[in-house]
Motif scaffolding. Structure first.
Motif, PDB file in Angstrom:
ATOM      1  N   PRO A  19       0.830  -1.435   0.064  1.00  0.00           N
ATOM      2  CA  PRO A  19      -0.182   0.023   0.081  1.00  0.00           C
ATOM      3  C   PRO A  19       0.784   1.367   0.054  1.00  0.00           C
ATOM      4  O   PRO A  19       0.239   2.301  -0.671  1.00  0.00           O
ATOM      5  N   THR A  20       2.107   1.294   0.581  1.00  0.00           N
ATOM      6  CA  THR A  20       3.106   2.320   0.676  1.00  0.00           C
ATOM      7  C   THR A  20       3.379   2.813  -0.714  1.00  0.00           C
ATOM      8  O   THR A  20       3.381   3.881  -1.189  1.00  0.00           O
ATOM      9  N   MET A  21       3.610   1.629  -1.583  1.00  0.00           N
ATOM     10  CA  MET A  21       4.016   2.016  -2.976  1.00  0.00           C
ATOM     11  C   MET A  21       2.821   2.675  -3.778  1.00  0.00           C
ATOM     12  O   MET A  21       2.867   3.483  -4.402  1.00  0.00           O
ATOM     13  N   GLU A  22       1.688   2.011  -3.503  1.00  0.00           N
ATOM     14  CA  GLU A  22       0.386   2.767  -4.038  1.00  0.00           C
ATOM     15  C   GLU A  22       0.272   4.208  -3.773  1.00  0.00           C
ATOM     16  O   GLU A  22      -0.030   4.990  -4.536  1.00  0.00           O
ATOM     17  N   LYS A  23       0.660   4.508  -2.481  1.00  0.00           N
ATOM     18  CA  LYS A  23       0.296   5.590  -1.945  1.00  0.00           C
ATOM     19  C   LYS A  23       1.430   6.705  -2.505  1.00  0.00           C
ATOM     20  O   LYS A  23       1.138   7.917  -3.218  1.00  0.00           O
ATOM     21  N   VAL A  24       2.584   6.118  -2.808  1.00  0.00           N
ATOM     22  CA  VAL A  24       3.742   7.046  -3.143  1.00  0.00           C
ATOM     23  C   VAL A  24       3.465   7.278  -4.597  1.00  0.00           C
ATOM     24  O   VAL A  24       3.313   8.542  -5.181  1.00  0.00           O
ATOM     25  N   VAL A  25       2.975   6.590  -5.654  1.00  0.00           N
ATOM     26  CA  VAL A  25       2.761   6.846  -6.855  1.00  0.00           C
ATOM     27  C   VAL A  25       1.433   7.672  -6.995  1.00  0.00           C
ATOM     28  O   VAL A  25       1.336   8.322  -7.871  1.00  0.00           O
ATOM     29  N   ALA A  26       0.484   7.425  -6.131  1.00  0.00           N
ATOM     30  CA  ALA A  26      -0.720   8.560  -6.197  1.00  0.00           C
ATOM     31  C   ALA A  26      -0.392   9.875  -5.780  1.00  0.00           C
ATOM     32  O   ALA A  26      -0.674  10.929  -6.624  1.00  0.00           O
ATOM     33  N   GLU A  27       0.763  10.108  -4.853  1.00  0.00           N
ATOM     34  CA  GLU A  27       1.231  11.278  -4.727  1.00  0.00           C
ATOM     35  C   GLU A  27       2.037  11.912  -5.908  1.00  0.00           C
ATOM     36  O   GLU A  27       1.976  13.077  -6.113  1.00  0.00           O
TER      37      GLU A  27
END
Length: 471
Positions: free
Chosen positions: A379-387
């Motif tokens: 989920p951290t990677m998903e959040k980073v990409v969204a940012e």
């Protein structure tokens, strides 16, 4: 246009709309095979010529001595000359067998004292009759010119006598055999025929070379044209990157190479990516391949540079957390990067590095973790990409190859699409189809393919369309 492309078949190549099974297409395929494997074709041609030259060199020269005989028949009584001539023509065919017989060979050996077997002598002699005539040609071929002439002379001395013994001369008919010309020795060897042998060797070598080239082309399952690639994958081939011998030493485009043909191909790839699906523009792009050494990392770098050159805010991410390459190509600080962000040790802004005059920003891979796939799918990677979507116009992610590890498939879920790099003449069809199947398994949008390291074409020799700077 739909958001996803559906491949036509996973069983093998399909024909494009412009292709048809015709002799002309086959000829083009054969010509392409010869051009591709021209070195092995040339090698076999040289080998054929070399073998022919060796055989010619090791073959003893053969000399010929020729004698022509006139056969004259006289009949008893009042028979006409025409009847005598017809009689001679009938009898002369029997004399061919006599000249090459064991009886004649023994006579020659007794006459000349040669240390040969009768069969050896007979094998040297050839007798022919000129059609509709009473002329008998006797040729003696031997590796020794003196022996060839000696045997011919012996035949000339003894042939008439031997015919007389067999024809029972002195009764009602008489056949005389006299020498019309010869024995004449040809001083030039009749064998081996050097030019003919070399020509045959060349043709045989060329035939074998072309055959092996066509066979190798038929058995080869790699990709030679962008049409083949598009037919197998069912997605458009967005670019073809020609092989550049200078790319190994200078893989990254610079200001000095900005007007090169190679730089222009990346600009064309950038344009094709922008318009491949205008309804669903790409802001996060994963670049991957089936296996290593396909050119995916340099493609990702130079594509990101061309986006930055066009004024876009671009971030290039090294998501290969196993064998990172960007730090070597771009001379980056690799102590902190994507891994640091994903494990919570740093923020993206703290580890992003500026590179080049185009304003490109780069996020290195950072320390190599023990669990790359889990980090990239977290989920951290998903959040980073969204940012990052809100901070940059284009995010280009360089991912590991698909077949060795699952990292690229996991990363592609976070992206808007995948650009798949295929190396000309190396990546196999089954490798591409297996990679596509992996991307299908995670419902990834495949934007298209790039055929890399293709041989140069005539187009590559065209002059650059730029104005010369004023002096």
């Amino acid at each position: 246009m739909s958001a996803r492309y559906v491949r036509r078949s996973e069983t093998g190549p399909q024909r494009t709309a412009g292709e048809s099974h015709s002799p002309f297409v086959d000829l083009r395929e054969h010509a392409r095979a010869i051009r591709r494997f021209w070195r092995s074709v040339a090698l076999l041609v040289l080998l054929g010529i070399g073998v022919a030259a060796l055989i010619t060199f090791r073959t003893a020269p053969v000399y010929e001595t020729q004698t022509t005989y006139f056969v004259d028949a006289s009949l008893g009584g009042t028979d006409s000359a025409l009847q005598a001539d017809e009689f001679a023509q009938r009898r002369i065919n029997s004399y061919v067998g006599l000249v090459t017989s064991e009886r004649m060979a023994k006579v020659i050996i007794d006459d000349t004292g040669l240390d040969l077997q009768p069969a050896d002598v007979s094998a040297m002699i050839t007798a022919t009759v000129q059609p509709e005539t009473v002329l008998l040609a006797v040729v003696v071929a031997d590796t020794s010119p003196d022996r060839s002439r000696l045997i011919s002379q012996s035949i000339a001395r003894n042939l008439d006598e031997q015919i007389g013994q067999l024809d029972n001369r002195g009764k009602t008919s008489k056949v005389d055999v006299s020498v019309l010309s010869g024995p004449t020795l040809n001083p030039t060897p009749v064998s081996p025929r050097t030019k003919l042998n070399l020509a045959i060797g060349l043709l045989l070598g060329l035939g074998l070379g072309v055959a092996q080239a066509i066979l190798r082309q038929q058995l080869d399952t790699s990709f030679q044209t962008r049409d083949q690639l598009a037919a197998v994958t069912g997605v458009p081939t967005l670019g073809q990157l020609s092989y550049d011998r200078n790319a190994k030493s200078s893989p990254v485009l610079t200001a000095t190479t900005g007007h090169s043909r190679r730089a222009e191909t990346f600009r064309q790839l950038r344009t094709n990516l922008r318009f491949v699906d205008a309804a669903s523009p790409v802001s996060v792009l994963v670049v991957t391949s089936a296996v290593e050494s396909e050119g995916k990392t340099t493609t990702a770098i130079n594509l990101a540079l061309t986006f930055a050159e066009a004024g876009s805010r671009v971030l290039l991410i090294d998501a290969d957390l196993r064998k990172p390459k960007l730090e070597n190509y771009l001379d980056l600080e690799a102590s902190a990067g994507l891994t640091s962000v994903l494990i919570g040790e740093a923020n993206v802004d703290d580890v992003v590095q500026d590179w080049g005059a185009q304003g490109l920003q780069v996020l290195a891979s950072g320390p190599i973790p023990p669990n790359p796939s889990e980090l990239l799918g977290s989920p951290t990677m998903e959040k980073v990409v969204a940012e990052l979507r809100s901070s940059y116009d284009v995010v280009v992610i360089d991912s590991p190859p698909l077949l060795p590890v699952t990292d690229a498939a996991v990363t592609s879920v976070q992206a808007d699409g995948v650009l798949f790099v295929v190396r000309h003449g190396k990546t196999r069809r089954d490798q591409v189809l297996q990679s596509m199947s992996q991307l299908d398994g995670v419902d990834t949008r495949i934007l298209g393919t790039v055929l890399s390291m293709a041989p140069g074409s005539r187009r590559d020799n065209l002059p650059n369309y730029y104005q010369e700077p004023a002096s």
